[in-house]
Every structure is written in C-alpha cells, then in structure tokens.
Write a protein that holds these residues in place. Structure first.
Motif, PDB file in Angstrom:
ATOM      1  N   MET A 277       0.860  -1.191   0.000  1.00 33.97           N
ATOM      2  CA  MET A 277       0.000   0.000   0.000  1.00 33.97           C
ATOM      3  C   MET A 277       0.890   1.233   0.000  1.00 33.97           C
ATOM      4  O   MET A 277       1.676   1.433   0.935  1.00 33.97           O
ATOM      5  CB  MET A 277      -0.888   0.014   1.246  1.00 33.97           C
ATOM      6  N   LEU A 278       0.775   2.048  -1.035  1.00 33.30           N
ATOM      7  CA  LEU A 278       1.568   3.279  -1.090  1.00 33.30           C
ATOM      8  C   LEU A 278       0.812   4.364  -0.329  1.00 33.30           C
ATOM      9  O   LEU A 278      -0.336   4.683  -0.677  1.00 33.30           O
ATOM     10  CB  LEU A 278       1.809   3.698  -2.539  1.00 33.30           C
ATOM     11  N   PRO A 279       1.440   4.920   0.728  1.00 34.55           N
ATOM     12  CA  PRO A 279       0.685   5.839   1.581  1.00 34.55           C
ATOM     13  C   PRO A 279       0.350   7.180   0.926  1.00 34.55           C
ATOM     14  O   PRO A 279      -0.477   7.920   1.442  1.00 34.55           O
ATOM     15  CB  PRO A 279       1.595   6.029   2.792  1.00 34.55           C
ATOM     16  N   ASP A 280       0.957   7.476  -0.223  1.00 38.23           N
ATOM     17  CA  ASP A 280       0.568   8.695  -0.950  1.00 38.23           C
ATOM     18  C   ASP A 280      -0.833   8.570  -1.535  1.00 38.23           C
ATOM     19  O   ASP A 280      -1.505   9.573  -1.768  1.00 38.23           O
ATOM     20  CB  ASP A 280       1.508   8.935  -2.137  1.00 38.23           C
ATOM     21  N   ASP A 281      -1.241   7.340  -1.820  1.00 39.86           N
ATOM     22  CA  ASP A 281      -2.498   7.132  -2.533  1.00 39.86           C
ATOM     23  C   ASP A 281      -3.622   6.762  -1.577  1.00 39.86           C
ATOM     24  O   ASP A 281      -3.544   5.758  -0.871  1.00 39.86           O
ATOM     25  CB  ASP A 281      -2.348   5.992  -3.562  1.00 39.86           C
ATOM     26  N   LEU A 282      -4.669   7.592  -1.567  1.00 37.47           N
ATOM     27  CA  LEU A 282      -5.884   7.211  -0.842  1.00 37.47           C
ATOM     28  C   LEU A 282      -6.882   6.761  -1.890  1.00 37.47           C
ATOM     29  O   LEU A 282      -7.271   7.552  -2.753  1.00 37.47           O
ATOM     30  CB  LEU A 282      -6.459   8.397  -0.077  1.00 37.47           C
TER      31      LEU A 282
ATOM     32  N   ASN B  31       3.315   9.715 -15.447  1.00 37.74           N
ATOM     33  CA  ASN B  31       3.594   9.776 -14.010  1.00 37.74           C
ATOM     34  C   ASN B  31       3.415   8.433 -13.320  1.00 37.74           C
ATOM     35  O   ASN B  31       3.590   8.335 -12.101  1.00 37.74           O
ATOM     36  CB  ASN B  31       2.624  10.750 -13.320  1.00 37.74           C
ATOM     37  N   TYR B  32       3.059   7.402 -14.089  1.00 40.39           N
ATOM     38  CA  TYR B  32       2.618   6.156 -13.458  1.00 40.39           C
ATOM     39  C   TYR B  32       3.213   4.912 -14.109  1.00 40.39           C
ATOM     40  O   TYR B  32       3.758   4.969 -15.212  1.00 40.39           O
ATOM     41  CB  TYR B  32       1.095   6.045 -13.579  1.00 40.39           C
ATOM     42  N   GLY B  33       2.987   3.773 -13.438  1.00 42.96           N
ATOM     43  CA  GLY B  33       3.173   2.474 -14.068  1.00 42.96           C
ATOM     44  C   GLY B  33       1.933   2.200 -14.904  1.00 42.96           C
ATOM     45  O   GLY B  33       0.809   2.334 -14.408  1.00 42.96           O
ATOM     46  N   VAL B  34       2.127   1.861 -16.185  1.00 47.78           N
ATOM     47  CA  VAL B  34       0.991   1.760 -17.113  1.00 47.78           C
ATOM     48  C   VAL B  34       0.812   0.308 -17.556  1.00 47.78           C
ATOM     49  O   VAL B  34       1.790  -0.401 -17.833  1.00 47.78           O
ATOM     50  CB  VAL B  34       1.219   2.670 -18.340  1.00 47.78           C
TER      51      VAL B  34
ATOM     52  N   VAL C 266       4.654  -1.079 -17.862  1.00 47.91           N
ATOM     53  CA  VAL C 266       5.829  -0.245 -18.105  1.00 47.91           C
ATOM     54  C   VAL C 266       5.784   0.980 -17.189  1.00 47.91           C
ATOM     55  O   VAL C 266       4.730   1.579 -16.986  1.00 47.91           O
ATOM     56  CB  VAL C 266       5.938   0.127 -19.617  1.00 47.91           C
ATOM     57  N   GLU C 267       6.943   1.289 -16.611  1.00 43.27           N
ATOM     58  CA  GLU C 267       7.015   2.384 -15.638  1.00 43.27           C
ATOM     59  C   GLU C 267       7.208   3.733 -16.334  1.00 43.27           C
ATOM     60  O   GLU C 267       8.159   3.926 -17.091  1.00 43.27           O
ATOM     61  CB  GLU C 267       8.165   2.131 -14.647  1.00 43.27           C
ATOM     62  N   LYS C 268       6.286   4.624 -16.075  1.00 47.79           N
ATOM     63  CA  LYS C 268       6.350   6.023 -16.530  1.00 47.79           C
ATOM     64  C   LYS C 268       6.818   6.170 -17.996  1.00 47.79           C
ATOM     65  O   LYS C 268       7.844   6.806 -18.268  1.00 47.79           O
ATOM     66  CB  LYS C 268       7.244   6.832 -15.594  1.00 47.79           C
ATOM     67  N   PRO C 269       6.071   5.593 -18.935  1.00 50.63           N
ATOM     68  CA  PRO C 269       6.456   5.706 -20.347  1.00 50.63           C
ATOM     69  C   PRO C 269       6.146   7.097 -20.897  1.00 50.63           C
ATOM     70  O   PRO C 269       5.352   7.836 -20.306  1.00 50.63           O
ATOM     71  CB  PRO C 269       5.548   4.671 -21.028  1.00 50.63           C
TER      72      PRO C 269
ATOM     73  N   VAL D   1      -3.588   2.920 -15.205  1.00 50.50           N
ATOM     74  CA  VAL D   1      -2.321   3.050 -14.476  1.00 50.50           C
ATOM     75  C   VAL D   1      -2.428   2.485 -13.060  1.00 50.50           C
ATOM     76  O   VAL D   1      -3.519   2.402 -12.486  1.00 50.50           O
ATOM     77  CB  VAL D   1      -1.880   4.532 -14.398  1.00 50.50           C
ATOM     78  N   ALA D   2      -1.264   2.114 -12.526  1.00 52.40           N
ATOM     79  CA  ALA D   2      -1.210   1.558 -11.163  1.00 52.40           C
ATOM     80  C   ALA D   2      -1.435   2.662 -10.145  1.00 52.40           C
ATOM     81  O   ALA D   2      -0.862   3.746 -10.253  1.00 52.40           O
ATOM     82  CB  ALA D   2       0.151   0.917 -10.928  1.00 52.40           C
ATOM     83  N   THR D   3      -2.265   2.373  -9.153  1.00 53.36           N
ATOM     84  CA  THR D   3      -2.532   3.381  -8.147  1.00 53.36           C
ATOM     85  C   THR D   3      -2.411   2.874  -6.715  1.00 53.36           C
ATOM     86  O   THR D   3      -3.388   2.758  -6.000  1.00 53.36           O
ATOM     87  CB  THR D   3      -3.887   4.068  -8.366  1.00 53.36           C
TER      88      THR D   3
ATOM     89  N   LEU E 162       9.359  -1.526  -8.875  1.00 52.43           N
ATOM     90  CA  LEU E 162       8.396  -2.596  -8.631  1.00 52.43           C
ATOM     91  C   LEU E 162       7.736  -3.013  -9.948  1.00 52.43           C
ATOM     92  O   LEU E 162       7.510  -4.197 -10.211  1.00 52.43           O
ATOM     93  CB  LEU E 162       7.345  -2.114  -7.620  1.00 52.43           C
ATOM     94  N   THR E 163       7.439  -2.024 -10.784  1.00 49.34           N
ATOM     95  CA  THR E 163       6.818  -2.280 -12.091  1.00 49.34           C
ATOM     96  C   THR E 163       7.649  -3.274 -12.908  1.00 49.34           C
ATOM     97  O   THR E 163       7.094  -4.180 -13.542  1.00 49.34           O
ATOM     98  CB  THR E 163       6.691  -0.947 -12.867  1.00 49.34           C
ATOM     99  N   ASP E 164       8.964  -3.109 -12.896  1.00 49.91           N
ATOM    100  CA  ASP E 164       9.822  -3.978 -13.714  1.00 49.91           C
ATOM    101  C   ASP E 164       9.788  -5.422 -13.205  1.00 49.91           C
ATOM    102  O   ASP E 164       9.846  -6.366 -14.001  1.00 49.91           O
ATOM    103  CB  ASP E 164      11.268  -3.457 -13.721  1.00 49.91           C
TER     104      ASP E 164
HETATM  105  C1  G1P Z   1       4.831   4.693  -7.939  1.00 50.64           C
HETATM  106  C2  G1P Z   1       4.982   3.536  -8.927  1.00 50.64           C
HETATM  107  C3  G1P Z   1       4.083   3.735 -10.127  1.00 50.64           C
HETATM  108  C4  G1P Z   1       2.653   3.921  -9.661  1.00 50.64           C
HETATM  109  C5  G1P Z   1       2.564   5.083  -8.655  1.00 50.64           C
HETATM  110  C6  G1P Z   1       1.156   5.180  -8.076  1.00 50.64           C
HETATM  111  O1  G1P Z   1       5.356   5.851  -8.537  1.00 50.64           O
HETATM  112  O2  G1P Z   1       6.344   3.425  -9.309  1.00 50.64           O
HETATM  113  O3  G1P Z   1       4.164   2.613 -10.977  1.00 50.64           O
HETATM  114  O4  G1P Z   1       1.808   4.153 -10.762  1.00 50.64           O
HETATM  115  O5  G1P Z   1       3.477   4.896  -7.571  1.00 50.64           O
HETATM  116  O6  G1P Z   1       1.044   6.259  -7.219  1.00 50.64           O
HETATM  117  P1  G1P Z   1       5.706   7.171  -7.667  1.00 50.64           P
HETATM  118  O7  G1P Z   1       4.424   7.920  -7.519  1.00 50.64           O
HETATM  119  O8  G1P Z   1       6.274   6.701  -6.383  1.00 50.64           O
HETATM  120  O9  G1P Z   1       6.702   7.915  -8.510  1.00 50.64           O
END
Ligand code: G1P
Length: 322
Positions: free
Chosen positions: A139-144, A178-181, A205-208, A218-220, A246-248
C-alpha cells in the motif's frame, strides 16, 4: 502468538508500506515532519493506511523507513503518560484517538539505508515475512483509494484467478507518464468477474512517454502480490530513474507466465504526496466530517465567493484600462 496466514480473512497477513521518501514536494514542512504524518483533517495519512490494512484483515504492517524517519513508527507507540493525563481529565474520546493507531495493527520498521527505488523498498520487507505467507499487500501511503475496500475486491479476484492483482485507475493520456501503465486484454467471457472492471495484464511499463504508453490504465498504490515478487525483485536491474522499480519486477513475472490482473477502481483517489492532491483530500474528508463539515462548507463557499469577486474585479480593471 501470531496467527497463521490462513487464519487471516483474505490470507494476507502482512501489508508493506513504503514510507522512506524524502517528501521533497512538501518542503519546508518535511524538514522535520515526515509527509506520512501530515494530517488529513486530524488523522495522519499513515493511520488511514493502517485502518485500511486492518479492514483487509492484515495483522502486520511492515513500514519501510529511512534511517532518519523513525517518527513514523512513533505514531504507533503507546503514549502511557498522555493516556493517563487525558483519562484523569475524563477525556475518553481523546484517549481513544491516542490509542487507535496502536490497536489497529502491529507495525514493524524495516530500514532502507538508501533511496534505491520502490522495488528495492518492497524487497526489503521479505525479511519480516513468515514462511507460510504466500501473498503480501503493498500500500503506497501517498495514494488514498476511496471508498476503502478495493483490496478486498482484489483479494476476491486473486482467489478466483490466482497470481497477483493490482489496482488501476483510468487517467487522461497527458497523465500516463507519471505512473506504471498496464497493457491489458479482456478476461475470459465465461468468467463470473465483471469484465469492465477486471482485466488481464499482459505487460507493464514504468512512466512511459505518452506515445509509448500501452493504455491509460495506471497503477494506483494498491498491490496484492504473490510471494514470487521477491525473487523477481532480485533478478531485475535498475530501470526508470536508475531505481529498482516494482513495475519492472511485475513485468518480469508476466513475461514468465505469472498471472497478473487489475481491478479498475471506479471510485475516488487522492494523492497525498503533494499539496495539489493533499489539499483536496483535506477538503473532501473535512466536508464529510460530522464536527467540521458544516462550518467548512460555509467557509469554502465564502472563500470561493471572495476569490470570484476578486477575479471579476481584476477582469473589470483590465477592460477599463485597455
Ligand atoms: C509509484 C509507482 C508507479 C505507480 C505510482 C502510483 O510511482 O512506481 O508505478 O503508478 O506509484 O502512485 P511514484 O508515484 O512513487 O513515482
């Protein structure tokens, strides 16, 4: 004694929460306060994450921290003096607020000495897992991701299709970089799962660049990953930005035949990682808050009216001088 992974409702015992970032987009606040402790109304983002992890049924939160960011862990401490003082004063509601984080989940700090990337951070958490854990949540704490509950949906997809399941949102083409797609295809037509919301991932793919992006899905920030991710993380080399991504590792697993699916989230999403996303999150939570909501609505309406009037006046001034 701790429960085995099978005694957890979705088989997920450990949630990995990478929290070692420098918070550069939140300077100067993040000179002394980790961004994960910035409050959404009154509750730090990391406590909202712990709440979501506990709702999934997880019992351990592996927090990846930088050497100088131990304050994040302190938030999950016991605070006996504060509890005693508040109790003596009959402030039971406040006592509950102090104790809540500590009671939600068992936090474990994992130190990341150097910021070598999200994949590197996640890989470090393998050291805290028990042998019987075959899946972890990240869980990425930036994302709610709201309303809460997307991880439960992802767990149901994993129960049916196996492998790993990620949360996706649809963004505009300008935002994909800005994202993993995800590169996706439809799931089998005879599946009971909703085809509009569950897709099979055939590449990631990460941030293409916009032109190279395989989709706008995109991954969230919510991942349910098979334990095989740790082996994949050891076999990849630095990718985008020179970091272990992580995407790779997920892309490597896909190429090796590991099933990966996404659940397309149709609700809301807030990005707490920068002021442009954090402020709307505070407004959103604030408006829904039983105590602060009504007054906040009134204040926002007044502030908007003031700004609109100022803009109108500025426009008039331009027209009269030209
Ligand atoms: C990370 C991941 C990215 C994902 C994103 C979601 O990127 O590397 O694949 O889409 O979180 O918030 P970051 O935002 O840390 O650059």
């Amino acid at each position: 004694m701790s429960l085995s992974s099978h005694e957890h409702p979705h088989g997920v015992k450990t949630v990995i929460v990478p929290a070692a970032g420098m918070g550069t987009r939140f300077l100067p606040a993040t000179k002394t306060v980790p961004k994960e402790l910035l409050p959404v109304v009154d509750t730090p983002g990391i406590e909202l994450i712990a709440e979501e992890a506990a709702a999934l049924g997880a019992s351990r939160m592996a927090v990846i921290v930088a050497p100088n960011k131990q304050e994040v862990m302190r938030h999950f401490g016991q605070f006996p003096n504060l509890v005693e003082t508040l109790s003596e004063r009959g402030k039971d509601e406040q006592v509950a607020k102090v104790q809540r984080a500590n009671q939600l989940i068992q936090p474990v700090a994992v130190e990341q000495a150097k910021p070598l990337g999200l994949g590197h951070a996640v890989g470090l958490a393998e050291s805290v897992l028990d042998d019987d854990e075959d899946v972890v949540a990240v869980m990425l704490p930036d994302d709610l991701v709201m309303p809460f509950g997307v991880l439960e949906k992802m767990a149901r997809v994993r129960a049916e299709l196996g492998g790993s399941v990620l949360c996706a949102v649809n963004v505009s083409p300008e935002e994909v970089s800005n994202y993993g797609v995800f590169d996706v295809e439809e799931i089998a037509a005879d599946s009971d799962l909703p085809a509009a919301r569950v897709k099979r991932v055939v590449g990631m793919v990460e941030k293409p660049d916009v032109d190279d992006a395989p989709s706008t899905l995109v991954a969230t920030g919510r991942y349910l990953l098979d334990r095989a991710i740790f082996d994949a993380l050891k076999r990849i080399t630095p990718g985008k930005g020179g970091e272990i991504q992580l995407t790779d590792a997920i892309e490597l697993m896909i190429t090796e035949g590991h099933p990966v699916h996404i659940v397309v989230h149709e609700g809301k999403r807030h990005d707490l990682g920068n002021p442009a996303g954090y402020i709307p999150a505070c407004v959103d939570f604030g408006l829904s808050h039983p105590t602060y909501g009504p007054a906040l609505r009134k204040a926002i309406t007044e502030i908007l009216a003031e700004h609109d009037a100022a803009e109108h006046d500025a426009g008039e001034a331009v027209r009269t001088t030209s």
